[in-house]
Design a protein around this motif. Structure first.
Motif, PDB file in Angstrom:
ATOM      1  N   GLU A 164      79.645 -12.436  -9.379  1.00  8.79           N
ATOM      2  CA  GLU A 164      78.368 -13.068  -9.026  1.00  8.79           C
ATOM      3  C   GLU A 164      77.670 -12.302  -7.906  1.00  8.79           C
ATOM      4  O   GLU A 164      76.456 -12.068  -7.952  1.00  8.79           O
ATOM      5  CB  GLU A 164      78.609 -14.517  -8.598  1.00  8.79           C
ATOM      6  CG  GLU A 164      79.066 -15.411  -9.734  1.00  8.79           C
ATOM      7  CD  GLU A 164      79.547 -16.761  -9.243  1.00  8.79           C
ATOM      8  OE1 GLU A 164      79.508 -17.707 -10.033  1.00  8.79           O
ATOM      9  OE2 GLU A 164      79.967 -16.869  -8.063  1.00  8.79           O
ATOM     10  N   VAL A 184      76.410  -8.903  -9.418  1.00  8.90           N
ATOM     11  CA  VAL A 184      75.245  -9.062 -10.293  1.00  8.90           C
ATOM     12  C   VAL A 184      73.993  -9.378  -9.473  1.00  8.90           C
ATOM     13  O   VAL A 184      72.909  -8.826  -9.717  1.00  8.90           O
ATOM     14  CB  VAL A 184      75.509 -10.158 -11.345  1.00  8.90           C
ATOM     15  CG1 VAL A 184      74.217 -10.530 -12.083  1.00  8.90           C
ATOM     16  CG2 VAL A 184      76.565  -9.686 -12.339  1.00  8.90           C
ATOM     17  N   HIS A 185      74.137 -10.255  -8.489  1.00  7.29           N
ATOM     18  CA  HIS A 185      72.990 -10.598  -7.645  1.00  7.29           C
ATOM     19  C   HIS A 185      72.477  -9.368  -6.901  1.00  7.29           C
ATOM     20  O   HIS A 185      71.268  -9.123  -6.832  1.00  7.29           O
ATOM     21  CB  HIS A 185      73.373 -11.688  -6.649  1.00  7.29           C
ATOM     22  CG  HIS A 185      72.266 -12.054  -5.708  1.00  7.29           C
ATOM     23  ND1 HIS A 185      71.165 -12.792  -6.081  1.00  7.29           N
ATOM     24  CD2 HIS A 185      72.085 -11.750  -4.383  1.00  7.29           C
ATOM     25  CE1 HIS A 185      70.350 -12.937  -5.044  1.00  7.29           C
ATOM     26  NE2 HIS A 185      70.890 -12.324  -4.003  1.00  7.29           N
ATOM     27  N   TYR A 186      73.413  -8.578  -6.353  1.00 11.30           N
ATOM     28  CA  TYR A 186      73.006  -7.362  -5.644  1.00 11.30           C
ATOM     29  C   TYR A 186      72.318  -6.395  -6.589  1.00 11.30           C
ATOM     30  O   TYR A 186      71.267  -5.825  -6.269  1.00 11.30           O
ATOM     31  CB  TYR A 186      74.215  -6.682  -5.008  1.00 11.30           C
ATOM     32  CG  TYR A 186      73.867  -5.363  -4.354  1.00 11.30           C
ATOM     33  CD1 TYR A 186      73.483  -5.306  -3.020  1.00 11.30           C
ATOM     34  CD2 TYR A 186      73.884  -4.173  -5.079  1.00 11.30           C
ATOM     35  CE1 TYR A 186      73.138  -4.106  -2.434  1.00 11.30           C
ATOM     36  CE2 TYR A 186      73.536  -2.970  -4.506  1.00 11.30           C
ATOM     37  CZ  TYR A 186      73.161  -2.944  -3.180  1.00 11.30           C
ATOM     38  OH  TYR A 186      72.804  -1.751  -2.604  1.00 11.30           O
ATOM     39  N   ASN A 187      72.898  -6.186  -7.757  1.00 14.38           N
ATOM     40  CA  ASN A 187      72.334  -5.218  -8.701  1.00 14.38           C
ATOM     41  C   ASN A 187      70.943  -5.621  -9.179  1.00 14.38           C
ATOM     42  O   ASN A 187      70.096  -4.765  -9.446  1.00 14.38           O
ATOM     43  CB  ASN A 187      73.270  -5.046  -9.901  1.00 14.38           C
ATOM     44  CG  ASN A 187      74.574  -4.359  -9.534  1.00 14.38           C
ATOM     45  OD1 ASN A 187      74.703  -3.814  -8.437  1.00 14.38           O
ATOM     46  ND2 ASN A 187      75.541  -4.382 -10.432  1.00 14.38           N
ATOM     47  N   LYS A 188      70.697  -6.929  -9.271  1.00 15.32           N
ATOM     48  CA  LYS A 188      69.371  -7.395  -9.694  1.00 15.32           C
ATOM     49  C   LYS A 188      68.323  -7.204  -8.603  1.00 15.32           C
ATOM     50  O   LYS A 188      67.153  -6.953  -8.883  1.00 15.32           O
ATOM     51  CB  LYS A 188      69.444  -8.871 -10.086  1.00 15.32           C
ATOM     52  CG  LYS A 188      70.118  -9.135 -11.415  1.00 15.32           C
ATOM     53  CD  LYS A 188      70.112 -10.623 -11.735  1.00 15.32           C
ATOM     54  CE  LYS A 188      70.732 -10.900 -13.098  1.00 15.32           C
ATOM     55  NZ  LYS A 188      70.756 -12.360 -13.409  1.00 15.32           N
ATOM     56  N   THR A 189      68.757  -7.344  -7.355  1.00 14.86           N
ATOM     57  CA  THR A 189      67.797  -7.274  -6.244  1.00 14.86           C
ATOM     58  C   THR A 189      67.704  -5.887  -5.623  1.00 14.86           C
ATOM     59  O   THR A 189      66.863  -5.658  -4.752  1.00 14.86           O
ATOM     60  CB  THR A 189      68.176  -8.291  -5.147  1.00 14.86           C
ATOM     61  OG1 THR A 189      69.515  -8.042  -4.709  1.00 14.86           O
ATOM     62  CG2 THR A 189      68.076  -9.712  -5.689  1.00 14.86           C
ATOM     63  N   ASN A 190      68.581  -4.966  -6.026  1.00 14.71           N
ATOM     64  CA  ASN A 190      68.556  -3.603  -5.483  1.00 14.71           C
ATOM     65  C   ASN A 190      68.601  -2.609  -6.634  1.00 14.71           C
ATOM     66  O   ASN A 190      69.527  -1.819  -6.768  1.00 14.71           O
ATOM     67  CB  ASN A 190      69.734  -3.370  -4.533  1.00 14.71           C
ATOM     68  CG  ASN A 190      69.665  -4.245  -3.305  1.00 14.71           C
ATOM     69  OD1 ASN A 190      69.039  -3.894  -2.313  1.00 14.71           O
ATOM     70  ND2 ASN A 190      70.306  -5.406  -3.378  1.00 14.71           N
ATOM     71  N   SER A 191      67.608  -2.666  -7.481  1.00 19.07           N
ATOM     72  CA  SER A 191      67.570  -1.832  -8.684  1.00 19.07           C
ATOM     73  C   SER A 191      67.658  -0.354  -8.320  1.00 19.07           C
ATOM     74  O   SER A 191      66.980   0.130  -7.424  1.00 19.07           O
ATOM     75  CB  SER A 191      66.270  -2.088  -9.454  1.00 19.07           C
ATOM     76  OG  SER A 191      66.190  -1.273 -10.597  1.00 19.07           O
ATOM     77  N   ASP A 233      73.056   0.355  -8.017  1.00 14.75           N
ATOM     78  CA  ASP A 233      73.967  -0.691  -8.465  1.00 14.75           C
ATOM     79  C   ASP A 233      75.379  -0.481  -7.930  1.00 14.75           C
ATOM     80  O   ASP A 233      75.826   0.642  -7.722  1.00 14.75           O
ATOM     81  CB  ASP A 233      74.033  -0.716  -9.993  1.00 14.75           C
ATOM     82  CG  ASP A 233      72.752  -1.281 -10.609  1.00 14.75           C
ATOM     83  OD1 ASP A 233      71.927  -1.806  -9.835  1.00 14.75           O
ATOM     84  OD2 ASP A 233      72.598  -1.197 -11.833  1.00 14.75           O
TER      85      ASP A 233
END
Length: 330
Positions: free
Chosen positions: A262, A265-272, A275
């Motif tokens: 979780e 995934v949250h980091y990867n979504k907000t730091n495109s 990753d």
């Protein structure tokens, strides 16, 4: 998701078209019993209060039950004030409350501060109901503060012998005066570990962070791999989790803000673009951390096709393991 379990490391793999796993996670199991330090001194002498003949026979553990109680701290009561850098002898007195005789039982250092504890020492032999004493020469750290070292008793089969309701026993002492340092931003004092937050030392260590990155890059260079570049955002992510573990006294990829999956995934979504694909955890010093990781067969996780790295370190004197590392790869 397949989960592979090793002695001290868990690895989660999510299948993809390529041979490279989407993410690999590795950490010590959340128990002090598996912790080993790479930089401990040879075992000092261990003493017994009542000599026991070495000829009595052992009883198979399948037909007897282990048990022990700590009767008293013979020397160095909790919160004893000690001289910085000085050597001291800590002695505990135990009673064998089980039905198994103690033959080839060992005491092992299982976590806490660097106090030059032996990696392993022999527990004096004892028949059921017998009392024995064990002593160790330890060294107080050079800096003022509150310190603790934790130890575990193992039977001849390598199984933990409970000390009453506890799995460990300890030495706790003070160097200099009590250090009262405000809780770091975002910490939860109520969950900071033994003794509450009032006398806890909370700190970061940029030098430790730099060392761990350097050691990992050296390992990669020795394998002919490219140097990982430190990414500030990934480093902040790693530092946040290190502080979460230190302040809330746990060792796990699952944090107060969710599971590793979780959080990732949250980091990867907000730091495109930057990753995170993997995370590793350790305790102790940078050298201790490398030793812990290298003992696992999945050590090659660090040899993946990563390009970025971020590391974090947090120390809380009132937590079980004191110093916590988080390293994330992108």
């Amino acid at each position: 998701m397949a989960v592979l379990l090793a002695a001290c490391v868990s690895v989660d793999l999510e299948p993809q078209a390529s041979a490279q796993p989407y993410f690999v996670t590795a950490t010590l199991a959340p128990t002090k019993a598996v912790f080993r330090l790479a930089t401990l001194l040879p075992s000092p002498a261990v003493t017994s209060g009542t000599p026991v003949a070495s000829t009595f026979t052992t009883t198979p553990s399948s037909v007897c039950k282990d048990g022990a109680v700590l009767l008293r701290d013979v020397t160095i009561q909790d919160d004893t004030q000690l001289k910085a850098g000085g050597k001291f002898i800590k002695t505990w007195e135990f009673q064998n409350t089980g039905t198994c005789p103690w033959v080839n039982y060992t005491v092992k250092f299982s976590g806490g501060d660097k106090i030059n504890a032996p990696l392993s020492a022999a527990m004096p032999a004892a028949v059921p109901n017998q009392k024995v004493q064990v002593s160790m020469e330890l060294t107080a750290p050079a800096a003022d503060g509150t310190y603790a070292g934790y130890f575990t008793l193992y039977n001849s089969n390598g199984e933990i012998v409970p000390i009453g309701a506890e799995k460990t026993f300890w030495v706790k002492f003070i160097v200099g005066a009590y250090a009262i340092i405000p809780t770091a931003s975002g910490a939860n004092p109520a969950q900071s570990g033994n003794g509450g937050a009032a006398n806890c030392i909370h700190s970061q260590n940029a030098n430790y962070v730099n060392q761990i990155v350097s050691l990992i890059n050296t390992e990669r260079a020795n394998s002919g791999l490219q140097t990982l570049t430190v990414d500030a955002q990934i480093a902040a992510f790693a530092q946040s989790h290190a502080e979460d573990m230190a302040f809330n006294n746990f060792l796990s990829h699952d944090g107060s803000d969710g599971s590793f999956g979780e959080r990732m995934v949250h980091y990867n979504k907000t730091n495109s673009g930057n990753d995170i694909f993997g995370e590793i955890l350790a305790i102790g010093t940078p050298q201790d951390a490398m030793y812990q990781w290298q003992q696992d067969e999945h050590w090659n996780f660090v040899h993946g096709n990563y390009t970025l790295i971020g590391a974090g370190y947090a120390y809380n004197s009132c937590s079980d393991f004191r110093g916590y590392f988080t390293v994330d790869f992108g």
